[in-house]
Structures are given as C-alpha cells and as structure tokens.
Design an enzyme around this catalytic site. Structure first.
Site, short mmCIF file in Angstrom:
data_model
loop_
_atom_site.label_atom_id
_atom_site.label_comp_id
_atom_site.label_asym_id
_atom_site.label_seq_id
_atom_site.Cartn_x
_atom_site.Cartn_y
_atom_site.Cartn_z
N GLU A 31 -3.20 -7.98 6.31
CA GLU A 31 -3.73 -7.98 7.68
C GLU A 31 -5.20 -7.55 7.69
O GLU A 31 -6.00 -8.09 8.46
CB GLU A 31 -2.89 -7.08 8.58
CG GLU A 31 -1.42 -7.41 8.62
CD GLU A 31 -1.13 -8.85 8.97
OE1 GLU A 31 -1.96 -9.51 9.61
OE2 GLU A 31 -0.05 -9.35 8.57
N TYR A 76 -0.01 -20.55 4.33
CA TYR A 76 -0.24 -19.41 3.45
C TYR A 76 -0.34 -19.86 1.98
O TYR A 76 -1.34 -19.60 1.31
CB TYR A 76 0.89 -18.40 3.59
CG TYR A 76 0.97 -17.68 4.91
CD1 TYR A 76 0.63 -16.33 5.01
CD2 TYR A 76 1.40 -18.33 6.05
CE1 TYR A 76 0.71 -15.65 6.22
CE2 TYR A 76 1.48 -17.67 7.27
CZ TYR A 76 1.14 -16.34 7.35
OH TYR A 76 1.22 -15.68 8.56
#
Length: 614
Positions: free
Chosen positions: A355, A439
């Site tokens: 993150e 991803y």
C-alpha cells in the site's frame, strides 16, 4: 489548384491542431467543515471547492463522485456482485451471494446533496447513483477558475468495501471516498466512472478540512494535523478543546494530493517515528496482542522508505500514516487504511509495503487506475517484490525475486480464464482474472522489460519515469516513450502483446547435435509472443557462458545485464519458428545448456528450456 489549396489548409490546420494540446492537468482546492454524529454514524458536510480548468476546452458541465451511494441493495455494485457470483470479489460476496443485498436500511450508504452553487448561483444537478452530473450556470473557460459551494449530509455505510462503520477489527469509522469529489478531466474527457468496487482517478488537490467529532475519538489521516494540542492522541501535553456539545475540532491540511482519507476510533493509539532523510511516520491503531507486530515493523518500515527513495525516487510529502481500518489494504494520499491484526510480521510489513508503494505508483505518478490498473497495481507489486526480497531474504537462494510471480502467472494461464490487462478495472468478468491481469501481468511487464533491455537499463528507465512524471498523470504511452528512448529499442510490439492480448511466451530447446569440436542447437518458438532469448551453457568446470539472441523487432540489442557477460548472436526474425546456431563446446565439456538460466522470462512451459548433458 483549389483541391491543392484545400489540402495545404488541411495539412496546416492539422499540424496546428496537433500542436495546440500540450500536457495539462486540472487542479482543485477543497475547504470542508464536517460535523460528525458518531453515535448515529452520520455527518453534515459543507464544502467550498475552487476548481481550475487548465485545459484548452470550455467546460459546460462537471461531474462529482458520490461513492457511498453504491453501498445499498440493488445498486450497480450489488448487481455486478450478483452477476459474478463466486467469480467476483470475495470481500463483496459470501458463498456467491452479494453482501450488499443484505445491508440493513439504516446502514445503507448515502451522500444526500442539499444544494450546489457556482459563484453563488444555484445549479441543476442529476444523481446517477454514484455520479452527480452538474449543469453549470456559466462555462469554465480555459485557464480560469470557478468556485463551487455545496451542503450535504451522509450516512456512513455498513463496512463492506474499504469505507464504512464497525469494520471486522472493531474500528468505528473508516472514512474513505467519503465526500463529493470532483471527477478528473483530461484529453480523454471526463472520467466519470460508476463505482463498482475497484479503482479511482482524480485531479491533484489541496485540502483544508475541519472535522468536528466527539472529544473521545482519535483520528488518523493522510495530511498534516494543525492543532495537535487541542485533540486527543497526538500530544502528551494536549488540552482537548471542546464545544458546548462535547465535540473537538480536528484541523487537517494537505497539499497536492489525489484524495483525503481518515479513520476514527476511541481506542486508537498514535505512535510516530522519523525516517532518516525521509518522512515522519504515524501509526494509528488499536494496541493489543493481535496488533503486536506493529511495534516490530518500525525499523523495517524505516528501511522500506529508504529503499524506495533510492530505487525509484524521493517520497514527496512530509509524512505518511498507517491507519488501522478498512477491509484489507487501500492506498490514499499520505496514508493507507489496513487491517491491523496480522498473523506474522512479514504479513503485516508486506501489506504496509504494497500500500505504501502506491505513493509512488498511483499517488505521485498518478496514473488512471480505472482504465490502466496494471500500470498502478502492477508497478506497485513489482516494487513490493523487490523490497520484500531485501527486507525478508529467502532462506534458500533463488534465481531472482520474481520466480514466484512467474510461477503464479503460468499456473493461472493454464486455467484458460486469463483476460487482457487492457480491460477497464471494473469490467473484468472474473475476480481472479482481474488480479492476474492487473497485479501479476503488470508486475511481469517490468520483469520482461528488464529481461529485454537489461536490468541496469530498466533501473534507469524507472528513475527517469519518476523524474519526468512525478506529481503528474502519466499514461502507459509516456512510460513506453521513456523506455524506448533510454534503451534505444523499439518496444511497441512487446507492450501490445503483453497488455492487449492473452498470448503467451513458450520457447523450447528442440534439438542438440554434438560434433567433434562444436555443438549445434535448434530452438523453437511454440508460443504467440516473440521474445529475445538468453541462452547459456554450464560447463563441466562450473563456468557459465552466456549468449543473447535478439528478436529483430527491437532493432537495437541489449548491451549488458547483471546476470553476466554475453556474446550476441544473429537476430531471430519474429516470423521464424525455429532458430539454429553453433557454439564452440563439445559434449564432454557441457554439463547443461538451455534458455533463460535467470528464470526471468515468463515462459508458460519452462520444463523444455533446459537440457542436462550426461
């Protein structure tokens, strides 16, 4: 003559048209006063928004996002979850049934706009679920600003996706996507995407926010707290100031962010430490046995920021906050909301690192997550793998940090469910296919690029990408332009194959013929994606001799790589299925030979790449 004159005019005006749209980006300044009714999970909001139109276009309409309107039965998000069933996002459904469908009426999300004005004039607006379309009283001309004022009230939804009340770890309020946010406008027009649960896009903005809430609450947010001594949690000498209703006012400020997010809970503790030559770090979380790894993570997070600064570019903001909340992990400006109860230190740090990496690949390099999720999630995952490999070195040596990612990709490809990475984030039909496309393939985009151009060149590309595009909105075309300029190669073919198709890489050693003084090798391309080939020989005396076989489409060849020196052979035309070459080794001298000893190429069938000689 008339036709020739017309052609000259068209050519001239076409040239002028092509030249009159240099890069620009819009800008916003928010000033908000928020009054929270914590027992009832509602708030009243007042907003003044100064919006600057830096585009060459006159704007007659604007759009706002009202994300919380998605959190109710029958919403578009609910419909999408129901249609996807078990193939959708597991956080939004349980046993294939949408969790949104069972939200109690009193816990439905809502952002109720009372009125909106432009420079004092009341405007007409239309709510299209999570999008508010506003007809302007006067157009916003190029290179000019206008001011919107707005009053609304909101209901904090049941916590299901990112935002909401009472998350599963007991955090009272996760306030993300919580205010009417103006949409992004650029060369491609307004980016007014319905909120279906995935990604976001927004103009850079300044925030000046006053949050009034019960004095016993502690707030964690992405920004600078201006009155630490007046509120709970941030100062040992704080003297909490309250109004007649027992509420304290938190004054937050942030500049040049895409978003402002916060969370509030009575049991939050605040801890802070400073990264040498880096930002001030804040941990805002519920201290307990379940969150014990937060304390142990501090030296690792310090090292993390130092690695990212050195590898990709310097973090631009004065602070960063890790705040407990949400439903997993989600990045915002200067903060992330993460679940705090981790089973291992590595698990917690891995979530923090991923993150936090979005500060580089989404916040500072503010790509459009809704249209190019791979450019954000994929590059973030690439940096995560690099950093975690340094913070938690593997017990046994591996060829490179990305072997696990390649194995995961090839395993999923064989399910037949792969979808192109070019699809819009919310429009993937399978949740796992979205994850792999965005991803995994996004991460492997950079791994394959490093294989093609060389790792040292890739490092230069990544740094130049940051230097040129930090605090802007780059696209994949901008990245590709830099990659081609620095490498000297044509890479458009690679970008197209990897992002726009689901074709795969599959090379093999077809035949080996041993002669008296040399060995002849025949390779075959069994896949749909052409690639240059790194070929190596392991000799009986444990030496590795490397060869490079370029693919002709790059036009220039790799000059160096960290995996050893190499000899460059003749190029392999991409239309040609087989390639034969001779190397000056006898069978008695060879222990093994084959394709890609570094294991970087995402070959879907690597078993036929290596030949052991006995």
């Amino acid at each position: 003559m008339k036709r020739l004159y017309s052609l000259i005019l068209l050519t001239f005006f076409g040239f002028v048209s092509a030249q009159q749209y240099p890069y620009y980006q819009q800008y916003a300044k928010y000033k908000m006063d928020i009054d929270v009714d914590a027992p009832n999970f509602t708030y009243q909001g007042k907003q003044t928004l100064t919006y600057t139109n830096n585009s060459p276009d006159e704007l007659k309409v604007v759009y706002f996002h009202l994300y919380w309107n998605a959190f109710k039965a029958g919403s578009m998000m609910d419909q999408r979850v129901q249609s996807q069933g078990i193939n959708g996002d597991s956080r939004l459904q349980q046993n294939g049934i949408s969790r949104l469908a069972s939200i109690p009426k009193e816990e439905e999300g809502a952002q109720n706009i009372k009125w909106i004005k432009q420079n004092g004039k009341t405007l007409k607006f239309e709510i299209q679920e999570t999008i508010m379309k506003v007809q302007l009283a006067e157009p916003i001309k190029p290179n000019s600003s206008t001011t919107f004022t707005m009053i609304w009230d909101a209901v904090v939804p049941k916590q299901i996706r990112r935002a909401g009340r009472n998350n599963r770890e007991g955090v009272d309020m996760t306030m993300t996507q919580w205010y009417p946010k103006i949409a992004e406008y650029d060369y491609d027009g307004w980016h007014a995407f319905d909120y279906i649960g995935r990604e976001f896009h927004a103009p850079f903005a300044d925030f000046d926010i006053n949050i009034k809430i019960d004095k016993d609450y502690v707030i964690g947010a992405g920004g600078t707290l201006l009155n630490q001594n007046d509120v709970k949690g941030y100062s040992q000498s704080a003297n909490v100031k309250t109004d007649a209703n027992g509420k304290a006012t938190w004054k937050w400020q942030a500049k040049n962010l895409l978003d402002f997010a916060w969370a509030a809970d009575k049991d939050f503790s605040v801890e802070t430490f400073t990264v040498l030559d880096g930002p001030q770090i804040y941990y805002v979380y519920q201290k307990s046995e379940k969150t014990k790894f937060w304390e142990e993570s501090k030296p690792l997070i310090t090292k993390y920021f130092q690695i990212m600064n050195a590898t990709f570019g310097r973090y631009a903001y004065p602070s960063y906050s890790f705040v407990q909340g949400g439903d997993g992990g989600m990045e915002y400006g200067m903060t992330t909301m993460i679940l705090g109860e981790a089973k291992t230190l590595e698990g917690l740090v891995g979530l923090m690192v991923h993150e936090g990496n979005h500060s580089w690949f989404q916040q500072m390099l503010a790509t459009n997550e809704s249209t190019k999720p791979w450019l954000d999630e994929g590059f973030t995952s690439y940096a995560e793998t690099l950093v975690m490999h340094q913070l938690f070195p593997p017990a046994e040596p591996v060829a490179n940090p990305f072997v696990g990612t390649i194995n995961s990709y090839t395993k999923f490809v064989k399910t037949g469910k792969e979808e192109p990475a070019s699809w819009l984030a919310d429009h993937h039909d399978d949740g796992r296919a979205y994850s792999v496309a965005s991803y995994t393939k996004g991460e492997l985009y950079l791994v394959q690029l490093g294989y093609i151009v060389g790792e040292q060149t890739l490092s230069l590309i990544m740094k130049e990408y940051f230097n040129q595009w930090k605090m802007k909105h780059p696209t994949d075309r901008d990245f590709l332009h830099i990659a081609q300029k620095i490498s000297g190669m044509d890479l458009k073919w690679f970008n197209n194959y990897w992002i726009n198709t689901t074709k795969t890489i599959d090379y093999a050693v077809k035949n080996v013929e041993y002669g008296d003084g040399a060995t002849t090798v025949t390779l075959v391309n069994k896949g749909g994606v052409p690639m240059p080939v790194d070929f190596s020989v392991l000799t009986k005396d444990k030496k590795v001799v490397n060869y490079q076989i370029p693919v002709n489409m790059t036009r220039e060849w790799k000059k160096k790589d960290i995996y050893g020196n190499f000899t460059t052979l003749n190029y392999w035309p991409w239309t040609q299925k087989e390639y034969k070459f001779t190397i000056p080794f006898t069978k008695a001298e060879i222990s093994a030979l084959g394709i890609d000893f570094s294991q970087r190429m995402a070959d879907v069938n690597p078993a036929d790449n290596i030949v052991e000689v006995r």
